[in-house]
Design a protein around this motif. Sequence first.
Motif, PDB file in Angstrom:
ATOM      1  N   ILE A   1      -4.341  -1.123  -8.592  1.00  8.48           N
ATOM      2  CA  ILE A   1      -4.283  -1.707  -7.422  1.00  8.48           C
ATOM      3  C   ILE A   1      -5.406  -1.260  -6.499  1.00  8.48           C
ATOM      4  O   ILE A   1      -6.214  -2.015  -5.941  1.00  8.48           O
ATOM      5  CB  ILE A   1      -2.920  -1.696  -6.935  1.00  8.48           C
ATOM      6  N   HIS A   2      -5.188   0.067  -6.563  1.00  9.73           N
ATOM      7  CA  HIS A   2      -6.188   0.872  -5.484  1.00  9.73           C
ATOM      8  C   HIS A   2      -7.940   0.438  -5.889  1.00  9.73           C
ATOM      9  O   HIS A   2      -8.494   0.083  -4.998  1.00  9.73           O
ATOM     10  CB  HIS A   2      -6.035   2.294  -5.461  1.00  9.73           C
TER      11      HIS A   2
ATOM     12  N   SER B   1       0.702  -1.179  -0.027  1.00 12.11           N
ATOM     13  CA  SER B   1      -0.085   0.034   0.052  1.00 12.11           C
ATOM     14  C   SER B   1       0.812   1.388   0.047  1.00 12.11           C
ATOM     15  O   SER B   1       2.022   1.333   0.560  1.00 12.11           O
ATOM     16  CB  SER B   1      -0.925   0.047   1.314  1.00 12.11           C
ATOM     17  N   GLU B   2       0.394   2.423  -0.601  1.00 15.03           N
ATOM     18  CA  GLU B   2       1.089   3.476  -0.688  1.00 15.03           C
ATOM     19  C   GLU B   2       0.398   4.476   0.491  1.00 15.03           C
ATOM     20  O   GLU B   2      -0.908   4.816   0.199  1.00 15.03           O
ATOM     21  CB  GLU B   2       0.921   4.054  -2.036  1.00 15.03           C
TER      22      GLU B   2
ATOM     23  N   LYS C   1      -0.645   1.571  -9.703  1.00 13.60           N
ATOM     24  CA  LYS C   1      -0.927   1.759  -8.310  1.00 13.60           C
ATOM     25  C   LYS C   1      -2.504   2.319  -8.526  1.00 13.60           C
ATOM     26  O   LYS C   1      -3.186   1.862  -7.688  1.00 13.60           O
ATOM     27  CB  LYS C   1      -0.312   3.384  -8.156  1.00 13.60           C
ATOM     28  N   SER C   2      -2.832   2.809  -9.393  1.00 13.38           N
ATOM     29  CA  SER C   2      -4.243   3.140  -9.744  1.00 13.38           C
ATOM     30  C   SER C   2      -5.147   1.896  -9.871  1.00 13.38           C
ATOM     31  O   SER C   2      -6.121   1.628  -9.397  1.00 13.38           O
ATOM     32  CB  SER C   2      -4.434   3.951 -10.990  1.00 13.38           C
TER      33      SER C   2
ATOM     34  N   LEU D   1      -5.814   8.740   0.402  1.00 13.68           N
ATOM     35  CA  LEU D   1      -6.512   7.895   1.186  1.00 13.68           C
ATOM     36  C   LEU D   1      -6.637   8.390   2.386  1.00 13.68           C
ATOM     37  O   LEU D   1      -6.006   8.719   3.114  1.00 13.68           O
ATOM     38  CB  LEU D   1      -5.707   6.581   0.967  1.00 13.68           C
TER      39      LEU D   1
ATOM     40  N   GLN E   1       0.890  10.029  -4.540  1.00  8.90           N
ATOM     41  CA  GLN E   1       1.607  10.182  -5.471  1.00  8.90           C
ATOM     42  C   GLN E   1       0.708  10.760  -6.591  1.00  8.90           C
ATOM     43  O   GLN E   1      -0.485  10.794  -6.572  1.00  8.90           O
ATOM     44  CB  GLN E   1       2.079   8.773  -5.791  1.00  8.90           C
ATOM     45  N   PRO E   2       1.383  11.346  -7.760  1.00  7.10           N
ATOM     46  CA  PRO E   2       0.646  11.778  -8.918  1.00  7.10           C
ATOM     47  C   PRO E   2      -0.300  10.604  -9.436  1.00  7.10           C
ATOM     48  O   PRO E   2       0.255   9.580  -9.602  1.00  7.10           O
ATOM     49  CB  PRO E   2       1.751  12.187  -9.687  1.00  7.10           C
ATOM     50  N   GLY E   3      -1.490  10.891  -9.636  1.00 10.20           N
ATOM     51  CA  GLY E   3      -2.386   9.942 -10.006  1.00 10.20           C
ATOM     52  C   GLY E   3      -3.030   9.073  -9.148  1.00 10.20           C
ATOM     53  O   GLY E   3      -3.766   7.917  -9.406  1.00 10.20           O
ATOM     54  N   VAL E   4      -2.686   9.093  -7.807  1.00 10.20           N
ATOM     55  CA  VAL E   4      -3.050   8.099  -6.945  1.00 10.20           C
ATOM     56  C   VAL E   4      -3.819   8.997  -6.102  1.00 10.20           C
ATOM     57  O   VAL E   4      -3.334   9.959  -5.419  1.00 10.20           O
ATOM     58  CB  VAL E   4      -1.957   7.385  -6.053  1.00 10.20           C
ATOM     59  N   PRO E   5      -5.107   8.814  -5.593  1.00  7.85           N
ATOM     60  CA  PRO E   5      -6.138   9.385  -4.907  1.00  7.85           C
ATOM     61  C   PRO E   5      -5.532   9.347  -3.316  1.00  7.85           C
ATOM     62  O   PRO E   5      -4.720   8.545  -2.879  1.00  7.85           O
ATOM     63  CB  PRO E   5      -7.410   8.484  -4.762  1.00  7.85           C
TER      64      PRO E   5
ATOM     65  N   GLN F   1      -9.078   7.548 -12.950  1.00  7.96           N
ATOM     66  CA  GLN F   1      -8.207   8.392 -11.686  1.00  7.96           C
ATOM     67  C   GLN F   1      -9.198   8.973 -10.622  1.00  7.96           C
ATOM     68  O   GLN F   1      -8.485   8.736  -9.542  1.00  7.96           O
ATOM     69  CB  GLN F   1      -7.390   9.274 -12.457  1.00  7.96           C
TER      70      GLN F   1
ATOM     71  N   GLN G   1       5.969  -2.742  -7.555  1.00  9.79           N
ATOM     72  CA  GLN G   1       4.877  -2.126  -8.548  1.00  9.79           C
ATOM     73  C   GLN G   1       5.872  -1.824  -9.865  1.00  9.79           C
ATOM     74  O   GLN G   1       5.272  -1.821 -10.801  1.00  9.79           O
ATOM     75  CB  GLN G   1       4.481  -0.707  -7.764  1.00  9.79           C
TER      76      GLN G   1
ATOM     77  N   ARG H   1      -8.524  -3.235  -5.278  1.00 10.99           N
ATOM     78  CA  ARG H   1      -8.898  -3.629  -4.037  1.00 10.99           C
ATOM     79  C   ARG H   1     -10.273  -3.210  -3.694  1.00 10.99           C
ATOM     80  O   ARG H   1     -10.939  -4.176  -3.212  1.00 10.99           O
ATOM     81  CB  ARG H   1      -7.896  -3.112  -3.295  1.00 10.99           C
TER      82      ARG H   1
ATOM     83  N   GLY I   1       2.168   4.476 -12.047  1.00  7.94           N
ATOM     84  CA  GLY I   1       1.156   5.172 -11.792  1.00  7.94           C
ATOM     85  C   GLY I   1      -0.328   4.481 -12.040  1.00  7.94           C
ATOM     86  O   GLY I   1      -1.087   4.297 -11.490  1.00  7.94           O
TER      87      GLY I   1
ATOM     88  N   ILE J   1     -11.515   8.248  -8.250  1.00  6.28           N
ATOM     89  CA  ILE J   1     -12.266   7.207  -7.909  1.00  6.28           C
ATOM     90  C   ILE J   1     -12.912   7.597  -6.521  1.00  6.28           C
ATOM     91  O   ILE J   1     -12.507   8.033  -5.736  1.00  6.28           O
ATOM     92  CB  ILE J   1     -11.030   5.896  -7.215  1.00  6.28           C
TER      93      ILE J   1
END
Lengths: 238, 156
Positions: free
Chosen positions: B143-144, A3-4, B140-141, A14, A8-12, B72, B125, B147, B137, B74
């Motif tokens: 995977i999130h 898990s991050e 990552k997207s 959380l 990060q860019p492009g990652v929501p 993206q 990753q 899940r 990226g 989400i």
Amino acid sequence: MNSENSQQPGVPDLSQQQVRLDEATADRLGKLRSMPIDLSGLQRAVRAQIAEAGVVQTRWRSFWAWQQRPMRAIAASIIIFLAVAGAMLYSSGRPAIASVAQIVQLHEDLVSGRVAATSVQTIEEANRVLASESSDAPSLPNVPDDHQMACCMRTIQNKKVACLLLKGESEPVTLTVANAADMHMPAVPSVTHGGAIYYLQAVGSLNMVMEQRQDKWLCLIGRISSDRLIAIAQGLHF
Amino acid sequence: MVARTALILTHNQAEADDLAQETLIKAFKSLDRFREGTDMRSWLATILRNTRIDRIRAAGARFTVPLEADVQDISEPAVDNSAAWSNPQAMLDGFSDEQMIRAMQSLPEEMRWALLLVDVEGLDQADAARIMGVPVGTVKSRIHRGRAMLRNALLA
């Protein structure tokens, strides 16, 4: 884990709860790595195919090309060869893992009648029936007399198991017996009762209790409590 | 690893055996193309993935990434905040392997790959991105999102 936590860019972004959910999901998925896999069919197929002359010839042609490569590359290739082919070819004699999914399927098949089982009155009769089906059938232990019984031989990952369907409980229970040398206990929680170790597993409403006793591997499965299954197991005598 | 990944991808023992067999034979035949310093699991996973794509194409289906796989923005499923998930570890441990694999089938193929490589097989990753041929990226997207979809599928 994977898990991050940092954005990060492009990652929501959380929330804390979301991070916990993601970590728990990743952990649970990671546990699939220890899932028992039936390799028997794959072993047969790969063994047959690798044995074909064409594949062997290809390898010999490649061998001369290997001579031109650095020793470390050759060593790496040999490791790959051993990992890909060797493990597949020489593992068939090892014990099978007691696949929970296969035992559940076996129980459901017996209860639903999809698998034919012979009705028997006594364990002696059951052992005779099983011996007639397979000369090296694992022998069944004595069970309390207040059960209607039906038996059959099955295989789990090419290992022979003797099955006995018991109908004296509120729900049918399947007793499966294999030679201990043929069956590995899966990594599941265990409890100790009366000095004996019982391995427990639950799949939906089905409970499963496994035990290794002397040279036998035993498994009881049914839609009754694990305590009741353990009580039945304690009443089994070889 | 090959047999397990094939089984989770296909959820069909016979199909998984065929896929794993073809992958191992391809790997065996192309040992001389294995590069020094390459991670063996990544190498095998790449062959497995290419084999899987070839088989899907041969079957007449297009190997595409559903749009939702790369969304993206989400919005989290409401179920994630429900009381059922107050102890996610215990909740998820209550599902059998079979239930987990069945829930994986409801995910788009590319999300399934991302979860398989990173969460199930434990690859990092960056390796997963190389195997899948996409930016990190995107992995990552996937995977999130994967899940979250998996949790929804488990409670469906």
